[in-house]
Each structure stands twice: as C-alpha cells, then as structure tokens.
Enzyme design. Structure first.
Site, PDB file in Angstrom:
ATOM      1  N   ARG A 140       2.767  -2.189  -3.246  1.00 57.77           N
ATOM      2  CA  ARG A 140       2.824  -0.936  -2.499  1.00 57.77           C
ATOM      3  C   ARG A 140       2.475   0.281  -3.379  1.00 57.77           C
ATOM      4  O   ARG A 140       3.245   1.234  -3.487  1.00 57.77           O
ATOM      5  CB  ARG A 140       4.209  -0.751  -1.860  1.00 57.77           C
ATOM      6  N   ASP A 200       4.095  -5.472  10.261  1.00 59.98           N
ATOM      7  CA  ASP A 200       5.531  -5.336  10.519  1.00 59.98           C
ATOM      8  C   ASP A 200       6.033  -6.297  11.596  1.00 59.98           C
ATOM      9  O   ASP A 200       7.249  -6.463  11.756  1.00 59.98           O
ATOM     10  CB  ASP A 200       5.869  -3.893  10.916  1.00 59.98           C
ATOM     11  N   GLN A 225      -3.940   5.576  -3.578  1.00 66.49           N
ATOM     12  CA  GLN A 225      -4.810   6.237  -2.605  1.00 66.49           C
ATOM     13  C   GLN A 225      -4.289   7.626  -2.235  1.00 66.49           C
ATOM     14  O   GLN A 225      -5.052   8.563  -2.016  1.00 66.49           O
ATOM     15  CB  GLN A 225      -4.964   5.369  -1.356  1.00 66.49           C
ATOM     16  N   ARG A 255      18.120   0.083   8.624  1.00 65.68           N
ATOM     17  CA  ARG A 255      17.177   1.155   8.285  1.00 65.68           C
ATOM     18  C   ARG A 255      16.166   1.398   9.395  1.00 65.68           C
ATOM     19  O   ARG A 255      15.607   2.482   9.495  1.00 65.68           O
ATOM     20  CB  ARG A 255      16.384   0.806   7.020  1.00 65.68           C
ATOM     21  N   CYS A 260      11.459  -1.288   0.927  1.00 68.21           N
ATOM     22  CA  CYS A 260      11.578  -2.740   0.864  1.00 68.21           C
ATOM     23  C   CYS A 260      10.651  -3.325  -0.198  1.00 68.21           C
ATOM     24  O   CYS A 260       9.533  -2.849  -0.392  1.00 68.21           O
ATOM     25  CB  CYS A 260      11.239  -3.358   2.225  1.00 68.21           C
ATOM     26  N   LYS A 313      10.398   4.675  14.048  1.00 69.74           N
ATOM     27  CA  LYS A 313      10.796   4.918  12.662  1.00 69.74           C
ATOM     28  C   LYS A 313       9.619   5.420  11.842  1.00 69.74           C
ATOM     29  O   LYS A 313       9.721   6.393  11.103  1.00 69.74           O
ATOM     30  CB  LYS A 313      11.354   3.633  12.046  1.00 69.74           C
ATOM     31  N   ASN A 314       8.473   4.744  11.955  1.00 65.87           N
ATOM     32  CA  ASN A 314       7.340   5.064  11.091  1.00 65.87           C
ATOM     33  C   ASN A 314       6.700   6.406  11.422  1.00 65.87           C
ATOM     34  O   ASN A 314       5.949   6.947  10.599  1.00 65.87           O
ATOM     35  CB  ASN A 314       6.300   3.946  11.137  1.00 65.87           C
TER      36      ASN A 314
END
Length: 417
Positions: free
Chosen positions: A121, A304, A125, A396, A116, A22-23
């Site tokens: 978050r 995660d 940066q 998701r 999420c 996913k990432n």
C-alpha cells in the site's frame, strides 16, 4: 478487546438498510478543512474510522459535532501543526489530511498512514501528484514534511488508477493555480462523491468518474452541504449474505449500478434476485454454479468484496477461481475458512475454491476488515458456534453490524474479552 460469537444456520429475512459509504466519508471529512467556512456532511456512518478522523480534526483545532448522522465541521480555528504518529497511524485515510493541509497551507507534517495490513500500500502515486503540482517532499523516519512555495496546476499521469492518489491530487489541485489534468484516474463512485463535495464548495472539477479529471484551481472554497453515498461494499456484503441464507432478504437504500460487477456474477451463479431502483431482494441459492473472478478497479469487481465473496464460492457446485490484482496480501482469510471446512488452495495471486463444502463453527481471527466480513459470512452459514477475535477491524467499516444482522434473524453477539 472484542470478539463476535455467531450461531450459524439461521435464515435471514427482513430488511437491512445500508449506511453511508466508509470509503467516501473518510475522504469527505479531511476534504472539509479546505473550506473557509462551516460544512455539513449527511449520512456519515457511525464507525470507528470516523472517530479516528474526528480525533485528527479536533487535534488541529476544528470544531466538530456529529448528530443523527450529520457531521458539522467548522475549520475556521484550525492550526496547521504536525499530526502525531499515534493518531495518523490509526487508519489509512489519514493521508487525505496530508493533501488537504498541503492544499490549504502549502505545508504539512505528518507520519505515514496506518490501516489494514493487506499489502505494501505505498503512497508513491500521491507523492508524485504533490511534486508535479510544485511541492517538495522530505521523508525522515516515516515522517513526511511537504512544502510548496506555490502550488501550480500540472499534468499528472497515474501509473495505476489509485483511488487515494486520485482523491489526494484533486484536493491539492482544487487550490492550485491554473489547470490540473489527472490521467489514468480511478473511476470509483467515491471519487465522484468527493468531487461533487468540492464543487459544492466552489471548486471547478470536471470528469470525475472517468479516466481523465480536470481541475481549475480556485483561491477560496466556501461552506456547503453534501451527503455520503450508500456504501457499495456494505451493500455487496449483505447481498452475499442473502445468497447464502436469504428468504426475501431486502437490501435497501442502495445504488444498484454500484454493485453490478457483483450482481452480474451472482446471476451467472444462478442466484434469485429482484433488483429495484434503490433495493435488491435476494434469496438463498441452493445449488450455485462455479464462477471465475478477478479484482479490478471500478467498474470491475472490487478488491474489498473479494474476501467476502469467497465464502459464497465454497457453496458452488464445482471449482471456482479468484484472482487478486490489487493487494498482494489479501488471502489471510483463507486458512481460517479451511479450518472451518472449506477446500481452498492459494496459488500465487489466485485461489482455487473447490465446492460445495460444508462449513463448521470454529475459533478464528479477523486479520483485517474484509477478512473479518468474510468470516462473519462463513459463521452465519456454518454449523454450530463460531468465535471471531480481533473484531475491531470489522467495526472500522460496518455500522451497526450486530443490530442489522440480529434484526433479520442472525444469532450474533458482540462480547468484551
């Protein structure tokens, strides 16, 4: 709305094949629009985050098809226009479009990304990287307007090794003039996957996977083919399921090096594993030893997997501790685990897990993606029936979750409510 119903205590036996990461996929798809021609991405997971990215692509005018895990993206007809809040807020990864559009058109308008609720978050940066490369950033009512007369390579030092900021800076720098150096870059495998994709398009990136990445900007990027790497978080989640309930449970299509921070801890616990070139076979650990864990950027223990591994720690014979250093709001799973019979104390950024404790079925809520994964693992090992609501968070990030677990012996079903 959807919920998952689980009848716990069933042995898991057979093979689970891991899907594309996913990432990685959520960054590769926005990166594709930097190309001037058609790109193809293989091993794309069938999850709701991908549909949300497709919605943005199609809104911008790209032609997209997804068949048998292969996504074909034609960016030739893209129109650079404001990405509305109702689609950008569906997922965190929408901000990769911010970088891709800025890199290609030197102008982007879109709203703050979603995702999420696991902490602040911030994207400071990412914005810092844009500004060093020559962009001017304006924020109005949570909407960003970013312009650059010219993008010029620069020296970007990240205050923390942020995955998102590293990828976003790479995307913009690929089309900037001259050399960009990213120091204190994140080292995650997903970053290497994105850099390889960009290089296949004609970018000139070296050092991905180390703390210093160098990008020599190019004028044009062309079409190419790439493949999404296996999902190391999905891999880790099912490995933990095997340590809880496995009988020669095989986790297939993996890169073992990507989950070493987990498997080394499982060895410390006493878990029985056979690690091959692209698989792990794992068995239930009857009397696991307690361990201490701390989340860190790759190659450290991934944030995660912090919530999923907490379920396993409830079975350890003694007191385990787990420190979360990445996100400040990532213990939302703990009250629900305690409702199911766990004995966990939250002490600032740490939790203390006293074990072993027996878990019992209950009605609980998935507050975010990985909290939901934690609760599914708890439900699988608990006595009786567990109902998990707000399960859309989990869908998701895990492809064919119900099917994969059912095929290895779990009693789990997805219901509309």
């Amino acid at each position: 709305m959807k919920q998952i119903k689980v009848y716990g205590g069933n042995t898991l036996k057979g093979t689970i094949k891991i899907s594309g990461a996913k990432n990685s996929a959520v960054a590769l798809i926005p990166a594709s629009i930097l190309s001037d021609d058609i790109v193809k991405i293989d091993n794309v997971p069938n999850i709701s985050d991908i549909y949300a990215l497709n919605e943005i692509l199609e809104f911008l005018g790209a032609e997209v098809t997804l068949e048998d895990g292969i996504m074909t993206i034609n960016p030739k007809l893209i129109e650079n226009k404001e990405v509305p809040k109702e689609i950008s807020s569906k997922l965190r990864a929408s901000y990769y479009f911010m970088a891709a559009l800025l890199g290609k058109y030197k102008h982007v308008e879109m709203y703050f990304p979603g995702g999420c609720k696991i902490g602040a978050r911030p994207i400071d940066q990412t914005l810092k990287g844009f500004e060093i490369l020559g962009a001017k950033v304006k924020e109005e009512n949570n909407k960003f307007i970013i312009d650059a007369e010219e993008l010029i390579g620069g020296h970007v030092y990240l205050d923390m090794p942020s995955v998102g900021a590293t990828i976003n800076t790479m995307l913009v720098a690929s089309k900037a003039k001259g050399l960009t150096i990213i120091e204190n870059a994140a080292k995650e495998p997903e970053i290497v996957n994105v850099a390889t994709f960009l290089n296949n398009m004609g970018a000139k990136i070296t050092g991905a996977g180390t703390s210093e990445i160098r990008i020599n900007g190019v004028e044009k990027l062309h079409g190419c083919f790439t493949e999404v790497i296996p999902d190391r978080i999905e891999t880790g989640t099912y490995i933990i399921a095997g340590a809880l309930l496995g009988n020669n449970l095989k986790i297939d299509n993996i890169i073992p090096e990507h989950v070493e921070s987990l498997t080394l801890k499982l060895v410390e616990m006493g878990v029985d594993m056979d690690i091959g070139n692209n698989y792990i076979i794992i068995n239930k650990c009857e009397n696991p030893k307690p361990v201490n864990l701390k989340t860190l950027g790759y190659p450290g223990f991934p944030t995660d997997l912090q919530q999923p591994v907490t379920t396993l720690l409830t079975k350890c014979n003694g007191v385990s501790t787990l420190e979360e250093t990445i996100y400040e709001n990532r213990f939302q799973n703990v009250p629900y685990l305690n409702e199911m019979g766990a004995d966990i104390d939250i002490i600032g950024k740490k939790i203390k897990i006293k074990g072993p404790t027996k878990l019992y079925g209950a009605k609980v809520t998935a507050t975010d993606l990985r909290a939901g994964a934690c609760l599914i693992l708890a439900a699988l090992v608990a006595d009786g029936e567990t109902i998990i609501t707000d399960i859309e968070h989990v869908l998701r990030g895990y492809e064919n979750l119900i099917e994969k677990l059912t095929n290895v012996g779990a009693k789990i079903s997805l219901e509309e409510i």
